[in-house]
Design an enzyme around this catalytic site. Structure first.
Site, PDB file in Angstrom:
ATOM      1  N   VAL A  57       0.836  -1.204   0.000  1.00 27.13           N
ATOM      2  CA  VAL A  57       0.000   0.000   0.000  1.00 27.13           C
ATOM      3  C   VAL A  57       0.873   1.257   0.000  1.00 27.13           C
ATOM      4  O   VAL A  57       0.584   2.227  -0.710  1.00 27.13           O
ATOM      5  CB  VAL A  57      -0.934   0.002   1.234  1.00 27.13           C
ATOM      6  CG1 VAL A  57      -1.725   1.302   1.319  1.00 27.13           C
ATOM      7  CG2 VAL A  57      -1.872  -1.194   1.178  1.00 27.13           C
ATOM      8  N   GLU A  58       1.941   1.237   0.783  1.00 29.57           N
ATOM      9  CA  GLU A  58       2.767   2.430   0.955  1.00 29.57           C
ATOM     10  C   GLU A  58       3.644   2.728  -0.263  1.00 29.57           C
ATOM     11  O   GLU A  58       3.763   3.881  -0.686  1.00 29.57           O
ATOM     12  CB  GLU A  58       3.674   2.263   2.186  1.00 29.57           C
ATOM     13  CG  GLU A  58       2.952   2.356   3.527  1.00 29.57           C
ATOM     14  CD  GLU A  58       2.589   3.788   3.885  1.00 29.57           C
ATOM     15  OE1 GLU A  58       3.015   4.709   3.173  1.00 29.57           O
ATOM     16  OE2 GLU A  58       1.875   3.969   4.881  1.00 29.57           O
ATOM     17  N   SER A  59       4.288   1.693  -0.813  1.00 31.16           N
ATOM     18  CA  SER A  59       5.338   1.967  -1.802  1.00 31.16           C
ATOM     19  C   SER A  59       5.346   1.010  -2.987  1.00 31.16           C
ATOM     20  O   SER A  59       6.245   1.093  -3.823  1.00 31.16           O
ATOM     21  CB  SER A  59       6.707   1.870  -1.111  1.00 31.16           C
ATOM     22  OG  SER A  59       6.925   0.534  -0.639  1.00 31.16           O
TER      23      SER A  59
END
Length: 510
Positions: free
Chosen positions: A118-120
């Protein structure tokens, strides 16, 4: 009643207190030999061998996934874009076992292993408009708070083992701060615990429910938790949904080796008998040609190369870990100029040569560590080389030129120091075409001073922003901002305006 009592030894005390049971029946029952209960042969539990990290991960995804509109929307997106997860599963190969293992050892929810997606999108060089960096997307203040170092040589946000430890420390902290509620903690990872706790207090004061789904939060945070839960559902039921994840062996792929002191990365790659590109793919935290002088003194290596490397390193004389040059100071030199020329820092030169302050004397000599190989031999990742071919290392930027009376392709090409054929191709023209005044042409420029790993960042202008402040935030120049966005010097920035920046993440340590 007889059927119930058959085969049982009844307590006399229990019987004497029961007026409704015939004593003769009780005596008859108690006198009967005890009949053993029928037994069934016990089957040995089946042992399922887990050979794939994704399998190991999905068996431990236990946070309930509610029927919420945003969860469904993200689930549909992942199912409609199966190549996204297929690419991510390939990229996760070296580090997913390490992350899953760390989460298991702490007894944390396995859903946290999906946060880097989700983040990166599992890109350790990912860089956000908010200046968050790395697999786990730490900002520099939060990274330092949880023990990650950031300096000219090294950025712990991109060091996957170190950043994983920091991220899990942070998640445990947030879990405690938010009343041991994992949905709160995950939301707080996105926007901070203060914002979550304040939203809970507002609902309590208004007599409203305080579950995550009832809180009023920033839109990004309201989407963050549903996205993670939708992703967990898709991965848990990947076979059912027809999602293909690249298999990752359920065993360590990498090993972290303590090297004790600074070493040239080219030398380290040689000792490990691997390509320097492969070494730097596993060690994206290092910004330049060597590990950090003051640590951390660690290298991530393929697990099958670690023992061989350690033995070769132990046999290497300490003075051969780096190459050294004896530099004679010239008139006009400064420590800053000398450091820049040799791709090192002023602090390193001071430390090695016992210099206090900035005074140096022409004719004297300095001992300076230098890279073993040419700068072009230190690519920061194989992926970056692919990106370089796709977008010319993101160091190209475009500007627009309005044709004036008397202009020709040859004249404009000469003005911008490009070829006529390039200019024609960029604008879908023939080299012999006549230009009409007022026509707008696209001109592509190459910024040869930009090196390292470059990521495109879309930045939304906020109230109070200035070009100087934005340039400083992302370590670029005002002139670059103007060129990349065709900004007129006489016009002011407007809140909400979108800017495109090409940020070298290996020099953005803020």
């Amino acid at each position: 009643m007889l059927a119930f009592l058959s085969g049982c030894q009844v307590s006399p005390q229990f019987i004497s207190d029961s007026d409704n049971i015939d004593p003769d029946i009780v005596a008859e029952v108690n006198s009967q030999p005890e009949t053993p209960e029928p037994t069934t042969p016990q089957q040995a539990p089946q042992v399922v061998e887990i050979t794939d990290v994704w399998q190991r991960l999905r068996l431990q995804l236990n946070i309930p996934v509610p029927e919420q509109a945003l969860v469904e929307r993200y689930r549909e997106w992942y199912l409609a874009n199966p190549k996204h997860l297929a690419q991510i599963s390939e990229r996760a190969g070296p580090f997913l076992y390490l992350i899953v293992d760390a989460i298991e050892k702490r007894g944390l929810p396995m859903e946290l292993a999906l946060l880097p997606i989700v983040e990166s999108a599992f890109d350790p060089f990912a860089y956000s408009p908010g200046a968050a960096s790395g697999l786990w997307q730490f900002t520099s203040p939060m990274a330092r708070h949880f023990g990650l170092k950031i300096n000219w040589w090294y950025d712990g946000r991109r060091d996957v083992p170190a950043a994983t430890t920091a991220a899990l420390d942070m998640m445990q902290y947030l879990y405690q701060k938010t009343g041991e509620n994992w949905l709160y903690a995950i939301a707080a990872y996105n926007s901070g615990e203060g914002r979550i706790l304040n939203a809970i207090k507002r609902n309590e004061a208004a007599g409203k429910p305080t579950d995550f789904w009832s809180l009023s939060l920033p839109s990004e945070t309201e989407r963050y938790v549903p996205q993670l839960l939708a992703l967990a559902d898709v991965i848990k039921h990947a076979d059912q949904y027809g999602i293909q994840l690249a298999a990752i062996d359920n065993k360590p792929a990498v090993h972290v080796v303590d090297i004790g002191s600074q070493i040239d990365l080219a030398k380290a790659a040689s000792l490990a008998e691997i390509d320097i590109t492969d070494l730097q793919q596993l060690n994206p935290g290092y910004n330049h040609w060597a590990t950090a002088p003051k640590g951390p003194h660690k290298l991530v290596l393929p697990v099958d190369k670690a023992e061989e490397f350690s033995a070769a390193l132990a046999a290497l004389p300490a003075e051969e870990r780096l190459n050294w040059v004896r530099y004679q100071i010239r008139r006009g030199d400064s420590l800053g100029l000398i450091a820049k020329k040799h791709r090192t820092t002023v602090d390193i030169i001071r430390s090695i040569n016992n210099i206090k302050g900035n005074n140096i004397v022409a004719g004297k000599h300095l001992l300076i560590p230098i890279a073993q190989q040419d700068a072009t031999d230190y690519p920061l990742s194989a992926e970056q080389r692919v990106l370089a071919q796709q977008n010319r290392n993101s160091s190209r930027y475009s500007s627009k030129y309005q044709v004036k009376s008397g202009d020709s392709l040859w004249k404009i090409a000469r003005q911008f120091k490009i070829s006529t054929s390039e200019l024609a191709n960029w604008n879908g023209l023939s080299a012999k075409d006549t230009l009409k005044p007022g026509k707008t042409l696209v001109i592509w420029h190459q910024d040869d001073n930009r090196k390292g790993v470059v990521r495109t960042v879309k930045y939304k202008v906020r109230n109070g922003d200035s070009l100087a402040a934005i340039a400083s935030k992302f370590k670029v120049s005002v002139s670059q901002l103007r060129k990349w966005n065709q900004l007129n010097e006489k016009k002011y920035l407007q809140p909400g305006q979108m800017l495109t920046l090409y940020v070298d993440v290996t020099s953005s340590n803020s």
